[in-house]
Design an enzyme around this catalytic site. Structure first.
Site, PDB file in Angstrom:
ATOM      1  N   CYS A  54       0.857  -1.193   0.000  1.00 24.04           N
ATOM      2  CA  CYS A  54       0.000   0.000   0.000  1.00 24.04           C
ATOM      3  C   CYS A  54       0.891   1.242   0.000  1.00 24.04           C
ATOM      4  O   CYS A  54       2.110   1.144   0.166  1.00 24.04           O
ATOM      5  CB  CYS A  54      -0.884  -0.006   1.237  1.00 24.04           C
ATOM      6  SG  CYS A  54       0.109   0.078   2.746  1.00 24.04           S
ATOM      7  N   HIS A  61       5.028  -5.473   8.989  1.00 18.91           N
ATOM      8  CA  HIS A  61       4.746  -6.847   9.414  1.00 18.91           C
ATOM      9  C   HIS A  61       4.960  -7.825   8.268  1.00 18.91           C
ATOM     10  O   HIS A  61       4.020  -8.452   7.784  1.00 18.91           O
ATOM     11  CB  HIS A  61       3.320  -6.946   9.970  1.00 18.91           C
ATOM     12  CG  HIS A  61       3.230  -6.478  11.391  1.00 18.91           C
ATOM     13  ND1 HIS A  61       2.064  -6.074  11.974  1.00 18.91           N
ATOM     14  CD2 HIS A  61       4.185  -6.365  12.345  1.00 18.91           C
ATOM     15  CE1 HIS A  61       2.303  -5.725  13.237  1.00 18.91           C
ATOM     16  NE2 HIS A  61       3.580  -5.889  13.473  1.00 18.91           N
ATOM     17  N   HIS A  83       2.999   1.983  11.906  1.00 21.42           N
ATOM     18  CA  HIS A  83       1.968   1.946  12.957  1.00 21.42           C
ATOM     19  C   HIS A  83       1.992   3.161  13.878  1.00 21.42           C
ATOM     20  O   HIS A  83       1.062   3.380  14.633  1.00 21.42           O
ATOM     21  CB  HIS A  83       2.170   0.718  13.856  1.00 21.42           C
ATOM     22  CG  HIS A  83       2.213  -0.558  13.118  1.00 21.42           C
ATOM     23  ND1 HIS A  83       1.311  -0.881  12.145  1.00 21.42           N
ATOM     24  CD2 HIS A  83       3.044  -1.621  13.214  1.00 21.42           C
ATOM     25  CE1 HIS A  83       1.587  -2.078  11.676  1.00 21.42           C
ATOM     26  NE2 HIS A  83       2.646  -2.549  12.295  1.00 21.42           N
ATOM     27  N   GLU A  93      -0.477  -0.211  16.480  1.00 17.07           N
ATOM     28  CA  GLU A  93      -1.139   1.001  15.952  1.00 17.07           C
ATOM     29  C   GLU A  93      -2.179   1.518  16.943  1.00 17.07           C
ATOM     30  O   GLU A  93      -2.253   2.719  17.224  1.00 17.07           O
ATOM     31  CB  GLU A  93      -1.809   0.693  14.605  1.00 17.07           C
ATOM     32  CG  GLU A  93      -2.536   1.914  14.045  1.00 17.07           C
ATOM     33  CD  GLU A  93      -3.479   1.588  12.895  1.00 17.07           C
ATOM     34  OE1 GLU A  93      -3.175   0.685  12.096  1.00 17.07           O
ATOM     35  OE2 GLU A  93      -4.529   2.255  12.811  1.00 17.07           O
ATOM     36  N   THR A 139      -6.839   1.518  11.385  1.00 12.59           N
ATOM     37  CA  THR A 139      -6.918   1.690   9.926  1.00 12.59           C
ATOM     38  C   THR A 139      -7.215   0.397   9.179  1.00 12.59           C
ATOM     39  O   THR A 139      -7.700   0.428   8.056  1.00 12.59           O
ATOM     40  CB  THR A 139      -5.592   2.250   9.366  1.00 12.59           C
ATOM     41  OG1 THR A 139      -4.540   1.389   9.782  1.00 12.59           O
ATOM     42  CG2 THR A 139      -5.336   3.661   9.821  1.00 12.59           C
ATOM     43  N   SER A 181       0.789  -9.940  10.246  1.00 10.30           N
ATOM     44  CA  SER A 181       0.178  -8.773   9.592  1.00 10.30           C
ATOM     45  C   SER A 181      -1.339  -8.789   9.796  1.00 10.30           C
ATOM     46  O   SER A 181      -2.039  -9.677   9.303  1.00 10.30           O
ATOM     47  CB  SER A 181       0.524  -8.796   8.099  1.00 10.30           C
ATOM     48  OG  SER A 181      -0.434  -8.082   7.365  1.00 10.30           O
TER      49      SER A 181
HETATM   50 FE1  F3S Z   1      -1.057   1.001   4.432  1.00  8.78          FE
HETATM   51 FE2  F3S Z   1      -1.207   3.197   5.752  1.00  8.78          FE
HETATM   52 FE3  F3S Z   1      -3.351   1.914   5.146  1.00  8.78          FE
HETATM   53  S1  F3S Z   1       0.296   1.644   6.022  1.00  8.78           S
HETATM   54  S2  F3S Z   1      -2.752  -0.220   5.127  1.00  8.78           S
HETATM   55  S3  F3S Z   1      -1.979   2.897   3.688  1.00  8.78           S
HETATM   56  S4  F3S Z   1      -2.939   2.918   7.056  1.00  8.78           S
END
Ligand code: F3S
Length: 294
Positions: free
Chosen positions: A12, A40, A74, A126, A162, A218
């Site tokens: 991501c 992770h 996190h 987190e 999140t 994860s």
């Molecule tokens: Fe990635 Fe940030 Fe979402 S690390 S899973 S874009 S909160």
């Protein structure tokens, strides 16, 4: 066997950003530490370990001059920031901006007199970091049963980890609103998580088997696997290609693949090529040998 990769899978934005920051730090030629594993995914952590990056559990373990500390996606508490400064460490803050947004929201709610509720896993770093930004005064709700522990309060402000499963968030909010109609809720599940969850669910409902790739530690990968299982599709969560069992793929015609937000492309590619290899081997074993004409 058809292999179908989910529309949204793998790294991501926040993870890519964190890894780029770490790459940049390596150019500084200074001792580099991360507070806890940066992401992770054990294979990625191992890759950086080979390049000299050390993982520490607390800042007192750092004894080198000119050291750089990288804070992971996190996030960490305000106290950790202060301690790092006091120890003279250079800070690289790789906290994902979406996590920062939740931290800010929780702090703001606390300052406005709300009892903050965080929907998430109380043991996840987190969630612990978000709580620290509201003076550790938040109540953590991990499931609907936890709502029974909440007592009346006229100002409730709710945020989410999140990576919370969207369906679980919706159910908790529904129950919470029945008990506390005035509660203010803020869906802070990040976009990458929602997209990956939606794509995984859609794919899982269209295939015979799902393979979910990502670290066992994860949270977002585990949730993807959970969602696929809940659809009723046989699902296996693996970290690496070598864990694939050919027996899983025997009767499957359409196999879906997805990967958590901290799973690198090279691991996804390795899994796909191993699956192709297994499928070809299986085909060859079952091909009827052609006999000659009499
Ligand atoms: Fe990635 Fe940030 Fe979402 S690390 S899973 S874009 S909160």
């Amino acid at each position: 066997m058809n292999l179908i990769l989910a529309e949204h899978a793998g790294f991501c934005f926040g993870v890519k950003r964190a890894l780029n920051l770490l790459e940049g730090a390596l150019n500084q030629k200074k001792p580099i530490y991360t507070l806890g594993p940066l992401i992770h995914n054990p294979q990625v952590v191992e890759y950086f370990k080979k390049r000299g990056v050390k993982v520490v559990e607390n800042l007192s373990q750092i004894n080198k001059q000119n050291a750089v500390i990288v804070f992971r996606t996190h996030g960490v508490s305000p106290e950790i920031f202060s301690e790092a400064r006091e120890r003279g460490l250079s800070i690289i803050d790789a906290t994902c901006p979406f996590v920062k947004r939740v931290q800010k929201k929780a702090r703001q709610l606390l300052r406005q007199g709300y009892q903050v509720i965080i929907v998430g896993d109380p043991l996840h770093p987190e969630v612990q970091a978000i709580n620290s930004w509201c003076e550790n005064k938040a109540k953590i709700v991990n499931n609907q049963a936890d709502l029974n522990n909440l007592h009346f309060c006229d100002k409730l402000g709710v945020v989410s980890q999140t990576t919370t499963n969207k369906d679980i968030w919706a159910k908790i909010v529904e129950d919470l609103k029945q008990k506390f109609p005035e509660a203010k809720t803020f869906n802070t599940i990040c976009n990458a998580t929602s997209q990956r969850q939606k794509a995984a669910k859609e794919l899982a409902s269209a295939v015979d088997l799902m393979i979910v790739i990502g670290g066992y530690n994860s949270s977002n990968t585990r949730k993807l696997a959970e969602l696929c299982k809940n659809i009723g599709t046989k699902t296996y969560h693996i970290e690496e290609a070598k864990e694939l069992d050919p027996a899983w793929l025997k009767k499957a015609k359409n196999v879906g693949i997805t990967a958590g937000a901290s799973t690198p492309d090279w691991i996804i590619k390795e899994v796909i090529s191993k699956m192709k290899e297994i499928s070809e081997k299986d085909l060859m074993e079952h091909e009827t040998p052609q006999g000659g004409e009499n």
